[in-house]
Design a protein around this motif. Sequence first.
Motif, PDB file in Angstrom:
ATOM      1  N   GLY A 135      55.366  35.364  33.021  1.00  0.00           N
ATOM      2  CA  GLY A 135      56.444  34.509  33.484  1.00  0.00           C
ATOM      3  C   GLY A 135      57.780  35.089  33.088  1.00  0.00           C
ATOM      4  O   GLY A 135      57.864  36.037  32.301  1.00  0.00           O
ATOM      5  N   GLU A 155      65.683  33.312  26.256  1.00  0.00           N
ATOM      6  CA  GLU A 155      65.632  32.672  24.944  1.00  0.00           C
ATOM      7  C   GLU A 155      67.040  32.297  24.475  1.00  0.00           C
ATOM      8  O   GLU A 155      67.996  33.054  24.668  1.00  0.00           O
ATOM      9  N   ILE A 184      63.142  28.518  24.375  1.00  0.00           N
ATOM     10  CA  ILE A 184      62.824  29.405  25.500  1.00  0.00           C
ATOM     11  C   ILE A 184      62.721  28.592  26.778  1.00  0.00           C
ATOM     12  O   ILE A 184      61.991  27.590  26.839  1.00  0.00           O
ATOM     13  N   ARG A 190      61.382  28.973  30.581  1.00  0.00           N
ATOM     14  CA  ARG A 190      60.349  29.865  31.145  1.00  0.00           C
ATOM     15  C   ARG A 190      59.840  29.310  32.474  1.00  0.00           C
ATOM     16  O   ARG A 190      59.720  28.096  32.653  1.00  0.00           O
ATOM     17  N   SER A 191      59.552  30.240  33.400  1.00  0.00           N
ATOM     18  CA  SER A 191      58.854  29.921  34.645  1.00  0.00           C
ATOM     19  C   SER A 191      57.715  30.902  34.823  1.00  0.00           C
ATOM     20  O   SER A 191      57.898  32.121  34.664  1.00  0.00           O
ATOM     21  N   HIS A 226      54.222  32.066  26.414  1.00  0.00           N
ATOM     22  CA  HIS A 226      55.253  31.019  26.484  1.00  0.00           C
ATOM     23  C   HIS A 226      56.346  31.283  25.453  1.00  0.00           C
ATOM     24  O   HIS A 226      57.531  31.197  25.761  1.00  0.00           O
ATOM     25  N   THR A 227      55.930  31.548  24.232  1.00  0.00           N
ATOM     26  CA  THR A 227      56.878  31.753  23.125  1.00  0.00           C
ATOM     27  C   THR A 227      56.491  33.037  22.399  1.00  0.00           C
ATOM     28  O   THR A 227      55.817  33.002  21.370  1.00  0.00           O
ATOM     29  N   ASN A 265      61.149  34.664  31.044  1.00  0.00           N
ATOM     30  CA  ASN A 265      61.651  33.935  29.874  1.00  0.00           C
ATOM     31  C   ASN A 265      63.113  34.260  29.643  1.00  0.00           C
ATOM     32  O   ASN A 265      63.544  35.400  29.853  1.00  0.00           O
ATOM     33  N   ARG A 279      57.714  38.136  30.452  1.00  0.00           N
ATOM     34  CA  ARG A 279      56.919  38.155  29.226  1.00  0.00           C
ATOM     35  C   ARG A 279      55.539  37.550  29.496  1.00  0.00           C
ATOM     36  O   ARG A 279      55.320  36.889  30.512  1.00  0.00           O
TER      37      ARG A 279
END
Length: 845
Positions: A149, A153, A253, A255-256, A83-84, A151, A80
């Motif tokens: 990154g 969720e 979430i 995430r990297s 971040h969110t 993600n 994605r």
Amino acid sequence: MKKTLTYPGLRATGLFLLLLTTTAAFCQKTKLNDAEYFETPGLNVLVFSSQYNGMFFDEKTAGIEMIHHGVRTSTGGAVRLQHTPEQWDLVPKMTSRKVDKANNSIEVGLRYQEVDFDSRVVVSAKGNGFEISVYLDKPLPAKVVGKAGFNLEFVPSAYFEKSYMADGRPGTFPLYPASNTKTEPLSEKIQQFGIHNTFEERGKPEFIVPAPLTSGKSMVLAPDDPEHMVSIQSETELMLFDGRNLAQNGWFIVRSLLPAGKTGKVLTWYLEPNVIPNWKRAPVIEFSQVGYNPGQEKVAVIELDQTDQALKTASLVQVMADGKQVEKLKGAVTPWGKFLRYNYARFDFSSVKEPGVYFIRYGDQKTNIFPIAADVYEKTWHPTLDVWFPVQMDHMTVNEAYRVWHGAPFKDDALQAPLNQQHFDGYSMGDKTDTKYKPLERIPGLGVGGWFDAGDFDIQTGSHNTTILNFVDAWEKLKLTRDETRIDQARQYVDIHRPDGKPDLLQQIEHGTLNLVAQVKNIGHPVRGIIVPNLHQYHHLGDANTETDNLPYNPNLKPYESDGKSSGTMDDRWAFTTRSAFLDYNTAAALAAASRALKGFNDTLSTQALTYAKKLWDENDGKVNTDTSRFAMFRRNTEMAAALQLFITTKDDRYAKKFNDAIWPALDRNVGLGLTAALQAYPFMDKAYQTRLKDYVVKFRAANDELTKQNPYGVPAGTRGGWGSNQQVISWAITNYHANRHFPDIISPEYVFRGLNYIFGCHPYHNLSFVSAVGTRSKKITYGSNRADFSYIAGGVVPGIMVLKPDFPENREDWPFLWGENEVIIDICSAYILLASAANELVKK
């Protein structure tokens, strides 16, 4: 004695406390099954079994998902660009999906066309969990460096009041979003859908960027809860975000970020979801929460884990007036077979007819109580008419005791939608307006009547038509004179639980008809819909009166500037006015029906409704239909419906001929779709028509009986698509009601009751009534204008069970934001009022 969980999850055992100290070491190896997802008892991992939806983008039902101990706890596993991500942020298109059973892996190709960015994600079973790797064949495009990154969720409701650890540092998942944020220039933001923006800038071009709750190379979610514990390890930093900072429907979430300037395998996660040894989903005993009439069939359905076998017997227990519990029946449990992913059995207790309060015991499970009584259906439709519909009334202030649901909104009428416009909610305009108005010109006279279609605040004309037709049917056949609401059109005021001496059903028919008449009177024809133009309005939650400034748009003023009578803020709703014969006929049918109901109640509106119904008919009659698309059938059906309603209202034989010419081909194409109209016409047709119709009713009866082989509920419960099947079940039961009225020797009332039993709790996943505040236990969390409060509006009927591909039925009671499961809309609620009151009439007979 334990109770059946109304929400599927952990079966409590003596091992529970011991499991608090266990790790995933006991997890059995996951393997790809024939349905192409990873499986082991207590865990399923779905890899793009469902894709992101191009229509509504991120519906939280796509990507890599986990079903953990019988409950879907994670979704959205994909590359994605935020971040969110919010619902309207860009989603990747799946370009390929390769299932490799030999190596126990699935690979998917993902592409963002908008930024020319491709990636591949590979999910493989490994150790006691699974591995997720991201591959790039080309380095990251400059535009997404620092933004792209991976993600995954996690639904917040599963992790509320639980802990997490990042590199051993503890934290607690917040009940309400309160993490840090910052703002960045809007020029830095990846464009959302089209030219839209979910963030209202208020003159300052920026957007909000949330900061992570924590970060580390190792992360454990819910180490204190063996049912939800997940550990994640990565050589790349893991960040934990709270998506609710930007949107109430956001998830937690992990995430990297993907590295810049690299190709090949650029990121790897290893996940170990804790799996409770020998976990087995607890049985769910499914029955009508409303209860049963003494004389009807009474069958509970028992939903079992796919590794579980049905017990031999179950019991019906009566609770006596002194509190004693008496077993009234110990009967056989009959295995039914597999439906979707679960095994099913049935427990028939029809022989018990004594009125009273009962519960069902199956093994160590017991249900909540329910009644057997002659009047169980009598009040079931009251909350829907008394509360839910009044709250949905547009252009009105709606009060209930100490609460004001909303003020009178959208007094600014509407603007003509611009040309060549593709709206985010499916509305569209072509290269002409089909009206006398110029793009963005105010259309007067629309600020009257109508209902909010659903959990948002638009007017969907097609839904209005269906609702009015359902209401007129209920009025004419059942004469529902209930009066519990004051509806004052002159003062634009509604007061719930305050009788005004007028039948509420007629007042609702009047309210919907006012808006339809206003459309045809001021525009010349009905419109596809009337809706806000901005995404930052569309996701509005709360009082509809605050969605706009209620002042007509004035292009000579600056945004947020007002002269007291008009405003420079373009927050007025747009009318999408492209004309279609389908909508003309559909509206003509509703207006013709409404004119009958309103005669003697509001004679002026009754006359207007019939006048405009004839106008729409005459302007379309005789035109050659060149449409060969899949929508051609729907146009034919709406033309047929208009002819029927106009004939019933006017007794003009030219409409009867049109209907007769159309109904038999319609029944031959699909007896289920055409039979309701054919049965509605029955009292007005000759003996030859009535005799001929009987063969189609026999055919419909055969189709009904086939349903008992398709699922254990014996109703048309759909198993595919992004929307639950309750509307289909209700429509089917209504058709059976009409058939029983005229052919009682062919169609039993049991088909009607069967549909209601399904709605009231005898359905997959849990046993809650799908009608809020109806039945002993019912939906308390639904997708309405108050969804951010994790609440409901009494009488609302949700869509029901949504089946996530390939085989997972779901209807969440802990998370209201999945509209395909929980969004309440006007046409299903109006149909429910008709069905529930019809069932009560059948009981009286």
